[in-house]
Design an enzyme around this catalytic site. Structure first.
Site, mmCIF file in Angstrom:
data_model
loop_
_atom_site.group_PDB
_atom_site.id
_atom_site.type_symbol
_atom_site.label_atom_id
_atom_site.label_comp_id
_atom_site.label_asym_id
_atom_site.label_seq_id
_atom_site.Cartn_x
_atom_site.Cartn_y
_atom_site.Cartn_z
ATOM 1 N N TRP A 33 0.856 -1.189 0.000
ATOM 2 C CA TRP A 33 0.000 0.000 0.000
ATOM 3 C C TRP A 33 0.883 1.228 0.000
ATOM 4 O O TRP A 33 1.882 1.297 0.727
ATOM 5 C CB TRP A 33 -0.907 0.047 1.233
ATOM 6 C CG TRP A 33 -1.606 1.376 1.341
ATOM 7 C CD1 TRP A 33 -2.734 1.769 0.684
ATOM 8 C CD2 TRP A 33 -1.174 2.518 2.106
ATOM 9 N NE1 TRP A 33 -3.044 3.080 0.995
ATOM 10 C CE2 TRP A 33 -2.102 3.563 1.865
ATOM 11 C CE3 TRP A 33 -0.100 2.758 2.964
ATOM 12 C CZ2 TRP A 33 -1.978 4.815 2.459
ATOM 13 C CZ3 TRP A 33 0.029 4.016 3.551
ATOM 14 C CH2 TRP A 33 -0.914 5.026 3.304
ATOM 15 N N GLU B 167 -3.442 -3.159 -1.917
ATOM 16 C CA GLU B 167 -4.498 -2.514 -1.124
ATOM 17 C C GLU B 167 -4.817 -1.135 -1.693
ATOM 18 O O GLU B 167 -3.910 -0.358 -2.006
ATOM 19 C CB GLU B 167 -4.051 -2.379 0.330
ATOM 20 C CG GLU B 167 -5.037 -1.650 1.219
ATOM 21 C CD GLU B 167 -4.498 -1.432 2.623
ATOM 22 O OE1 GLU B 167 -5.272 -0.968 3.486
ATOM 23 O OE2 GLU B 167 -3.304 -1.693 2.864
ATOM 24 N N LYS C 290 -6.916 2.711 -1.634
ATOM 25 C CA LYS C 290 -7.346 3.754 -0.705
ATOM 26 C C LYS C 290 -8.046 4.841 -1.495
ATOM 27 O O LYS C 290 -7.582 5.223 -2.578
ATOM 28 C CB LYS C 290 -6.176 4.335 0.084
ATOM 29 C CG LYS C 290 -6.617 5.198 1.268
ATOM 30 C CD LYS C 290 -5.472 5.485 2.216
ATOM 31 C CE LYS C 290 -5.975 6.189 3.463
ATOM 32 N NZ LYS C 290 -4.900 6.431 4.445
ATOM 33 N N ASP D 68 -9.364 -2.918 2.900
ATOM 34 C CA ASP D 68 -9.417 -2.267 4.214
ATOM 35 C C ASP D 68 -10.758 -1.549 4.273
ATOM 36 O O ASP D 68 -11.053 -0.722 3.415
ATOM 37 C CB ASP D 68 -8.259 -1.279 4.346
ATOM 38 C CG ASP D 68 -8.223 -0.556 5.679
ATOM 39 O OD1 ASP D 68 -9.269 -0.010 6.100
ATOM 40 O OD2 ASP D 68 -7.154 -0.502 6.295
ATOM 41 N N HIS E 218 -11.090 2.168 3.586
ATOM 42 C CA HIS E 218 -10.520 2.721 2.366
ATOM 43 C C HIS E 218 -11.512 2.851 1.220
ATOM 44 O O HIS E 218 -11.139 2.752 0.053
ATOM 45 C CB HIS E 218 -9.319 1.873 1.925
ATOM 46 C CG HIS E 218 -8.118 2.047 2.795
ATOM 47 N ND1 HIS E 218 -6.864 1.601 2.434
ATOM 48 C CD2 HIS E 218 -7.975 2.620 4.018
ATOM 49 C CE1 HIS E 218 -6.004 1.887 3.399
ATOM 50 N NE2 HIS E 218 -6.657 2.501 4.364
ATOM 51 N N HIS F 104 -8.027 -5.923 5.932
ATOM 52 C CA HIS F 104 -7.600 -5.128 7.076
ATOM 53 C C HIS F 104 -8.879 -4.595 7.712
ATOM 54 O O HIS F 104 -9.604 -3.807 7.092
ATOM 55 C CB HIS F 104 -6.703 -3.965 6.653
ATOM 56 C CG HIS F 104 -5.271 -4.339 6.513
ATOM 57 N ND1 HIS F 104 -4.276 -3.414 6.255
ATOM 58 C CD2 HIS F 104 -4.641 -5.532 6.623
ATOM 59 C CE1 HIS F 104 -3.106 -4.028 6.195
ATOM 60 N NE2 HIS F 104 -3.308 -5.315 6.418
ATOM 61 N N ASP G 72 -11.251 7.173 6.734
ATOM 62 C CA ASP G 72 -10.259 6.196 7.182
ATOM 63 C C ASP G 72 -9.518 6.712 8.408
ATOM 64 O O ASP G 72 -8.326 7.013 8.369
ATOM 65 C CB ASP G 72 -9.270 5.906 6.043
ATOM 66 C CG ASP G 72 -8.245 4.868 6.451
ATOM 67 O OD1 ASP G 72 -8.598 3.965 7.221
ATOM 68 O OD2 ASP G 72 -7.087 4.965 5.999
ATOM 69 N N ASP H 28 -9.217 5.016 11.270
ATOM 70 C CA ASP H 28 -8.589 3.907 11.991
ATOM 71 C C ASP H 28 -8.954 3.869 13.466
ATOM 72 O O ASP H 28 -8.096 3.785 14.330
ATOM 73 C CB ASP H 28 -7.066 3.964 11.820
ATOM 74 C CG ASP H 28 -6.646 3.556 10.411
ATOM 75 O OD1 ASP H 28 -6.883 2.398 10.059
ATOM 76 O OD2 ASP H 28 -6.080 4.391 9.688
ATOM 77 N N ASP I 167 -6.194 -3.322 11.618
ATOM 78 C CA ASP I 167 -5.414 -2.145 11.230
ATOM 79 C C ASP I 167 -6.078 -0.898 11.788
ATOM 80 O O ASP I 167 -7.020 -0.366 11.196
ATOM 81 C CB ASP I 167 -5.300 -2.060 9.707
ATOM 82 C CG ASP I 167 -4.425 -0.888 9.254
ATOM 83 O OD1 ASP I 167 -3.869 -0.191 10.127
ATOM 84 O OD2 ASP I 167 -4.303 -0.672 8.041
#
Length: 420
Positions: A184, A225, A227, A260, A263, A287, A295, A297, A327
C-alpha cells in the site's frame, strides 16, 4: 451460575435452531487473526526519527506508548494473553531492529534485521504478516513513491518492495506459516491532477517489478491494497479501488486483493464486496478497522459492519480463503486496551457468525420466504451469545467478562506508568 452452566443452557437453546455451539467454538479456535504492531507505538517504527507522514496520522498522547522493540513485544504479548483464539503478528518494514551502528535504508533491508521478530513469533507459536513501509521517509519525493515520475525514486522503492518479498519468504520459512505481504502506498495529489493515467501506469509497472522477485506463492501472499484518499491526497490516489482490484485480477497467480474497510467511500461496505471477490479469487485479504466518517482507523468494535464482515466470511465457507488482519491506531486511550478490544471484537464477531443458522437462512432466501428470513435473523440477535463467548474465552484460558480490563489496569500501573 458458572460459566460452564450458562454455556450448557445456551447450547441447548442454540441446538433447537440447528446450531452446534461446540462445533462453532472448535472452528474458531483455528482461525488466525493478525495483530498489527503499529497500535503500540503510534506507527512510529524503529528505523527513523521523523514524523509520521504519507497520508496517515495518529491523534492523542496517552502515556505509556512502546518506545523500544522490547517494550512493543512485551505489550503485544500482553494483548495476546487477553484475547482468545489463534493469532498472527503483523509488522511494517519500519519496525526493523538494528544492532548498534548497523542501520541501513529500506532498500537494503535483510532478514537479519527482523530476526528478533522471528524469535518472538516462534516463542509465541504464531506466524508473521508483513508490510513494506512506503511512508515516513525522506525518500518519499513530493509525496510519491512507486508512482513517482522520478526514476531514481521509483527504483529505490522497488528495491524496498523486493527486499520485503525476500523478508516475507524468510518469515514463512522460519515459522512454517504463510506470510501475507501487503503493498500500500499513499501516492496521490491534494488537488485535481493534470494526469491520472501516467501515475497509475508507473505504479502498475513498479508493482510488477516488485513481484518479479522470486518467491513461493504458497508461502508468500503479496497483496495490493486500495485507498480512496488520505491526508494531503484528497483528490487523487494512484492506488484506487478499481486499480488494485484490476491489478490483482490480472496477476491472480502471484498476488491477492486486500480490502481495508476504511478505504472506501462512506456509503460502501466491505461486507458486501467479500462475496463478490470470492466469486473470482481463490483467496483474499482484509484489514479490519472502524472508519467512522473516513479512514480514521478507530478501534474495532462489535458493531454492525464488523459482524457483517464476519458473517460473509463464515456463511460462504471462506474461513480458509480470507486472511484477517486488524489495522487501527488510537493514541487517545490506553493502547493495550485498544488492541485487546479490537482483537476480542473481531473474534467475537466470527463466533457470532458461526452461531447463526446459516443453512436455514440460505434456504429461506432461495424459497423466497423473506418474511421468515427477516424474523429468524432478528430473533437470533437476542440469543444467549454472550454465554457462549464467555465459555470460549474460558476454554482458551483467557479472561472472561471485565476481567481482561482489570489486567490492563494492572499492566498500566505496573509497566506503562514507568515509561517516560
Amino acid at each position: 451460575m458458572s460459566t460452564k452452566e450458562r454455556y450448557e443452557s445456551a447450547k441447548a437453546r442454540y441446538a433447537k435452531v440447528g446450531v452446534d455451539t461446540d462445533k462453532a467454538i472448535q472452528i474458531l479456535k483455528n482461525v488466525a487473526i493478525s495483530l498489527h504492531c503499529w497500535q503500540g507505538d503510534d506507527v512510529k517504527g524503529f528505523d527513523q526519527d521523523g514524523p509520521l507522514t504519507g497520508g496517515i496520522q495518529t491523534t492523542g498522547n496517552y502515556p505509556g506508548k512502546a518506545m523500544t522493540p522490547e517494550e512493543l513485544m512485551a505489550d503485544m504479548e500482553k494483548v495476546m494473553s487477553l484475547a482468545p483464539g489463534k493469532k498472527k503478528i503483523n509488522i511494517h518494514a519500519s519496525y526493523a531492529i538494528f544492532e548498534e551502528g548497523q542501520w541501513v535504508d529500506r532498500d537494503q533491508l535483510e532478514p537479519k534485521h527482523f530476526k528478533k521478530w522471528v524469535d518472538f513469533a516462534k516463542a509465541k507459536g504464531v506466524g508473521i504478516d508483513f508490510n513494506p513501509t512506503f511512508f515516513s521517509s525522506p525518500k518519499v519525493k513530493d509525496g510519491l513513491t512507486l508512482s513517482s515520475p522520478d526514476e531514481e525514486t521509483r527504483k529505490f522503492w522497488i528495491r524496498h518492495g523486493k527486499a520485503c518479498i525476500r523478508i516475507s519468504q524468510y518469515f514463512a520459512e522460519e515459522t512454517g506459516i504463510p506470510c501475507v505481504m501487503n503493498i500500500w502506498t499513499g501516492d496521490g495529489y491534494k488537488d485535481i491532477p493534470g494526469d491520472r493515467l501516467g501515475p497509475r501506469m508507473r505504479y502498475k509497472e513498479s508493482i510488477e517489478e516488485i513481484l518479479s522477485e522470486p518467491y513461493d506463492f504458497n508461502l508468500v501472499k503479496p497483496c495490493v491494497e486500495s485507498k480512496v484518499f488520505g491526508i494531503g491526497v484528497e483528490s487523487y490516489t494512484a492506488g484506487s479501488a478499481e486499480f488494485t482490484l484490476s491489478f490483482a485480477a490480472e496477476h491472480k497467480d502471484k498476488c491477492l486483493p486486500l480490502m481495508d474497510n476504511g478505504h472506501y467511500h462512506p456509503t460502501e461496505v466491505v461486507s458486501d464486496k467479500i462475496p463478490s471477490l470470492l466469486c473470482f479469487f481463490p483467496e483474499i485479504a482484509l484489514h479490519v478497522t472502524r472508519p467512522v466518517r473516513w479512514d480514521s482507523d478507530h478501534v474495532v468494535l462489535f458493531d454492525d459492519e464488523t459482524r457483517e464482515i464476519a458473517k460473509e466470511i463464515v456463511r460462504n465457507d471462506a474461513l480458509d480463503r480470507v486472511y484477517i488482519a486488524l489495522d487501527y491506531f488510537d493514541a487517545s486511550i490506553n493502547r493495550i486496551s485498544a488492541w485487546t478490544t479490537g482483537l476480542r471484537n473481531m473474534s467475537k464477531s466470527l463466533l457470532f457468525a458461526l452461531l447463526q443458522p446459516n443453512a436455514q437462512l440460505k434456504e429461506l432466501q432461495d424459497t423466497n420466504n423473506l418474511t421468515k428470513l427477516m424474523t429468524v435473523q432478528e430473533e437470533m440477535k437476542t440469543f444467549p451469545f454472550g454465554d457462549v463467548w464467555d465459555y470460549f474465552c474460558e476454554s482458551c484460558g483467557t479472561p472472561v467478562g471485565f476481567d481482561w480490563f482489570t489486567e490492563v489496569e494492572k499492566y498500566e500501573k505496573e509497566v506503562l506508568s514507568s515509561r517516560k
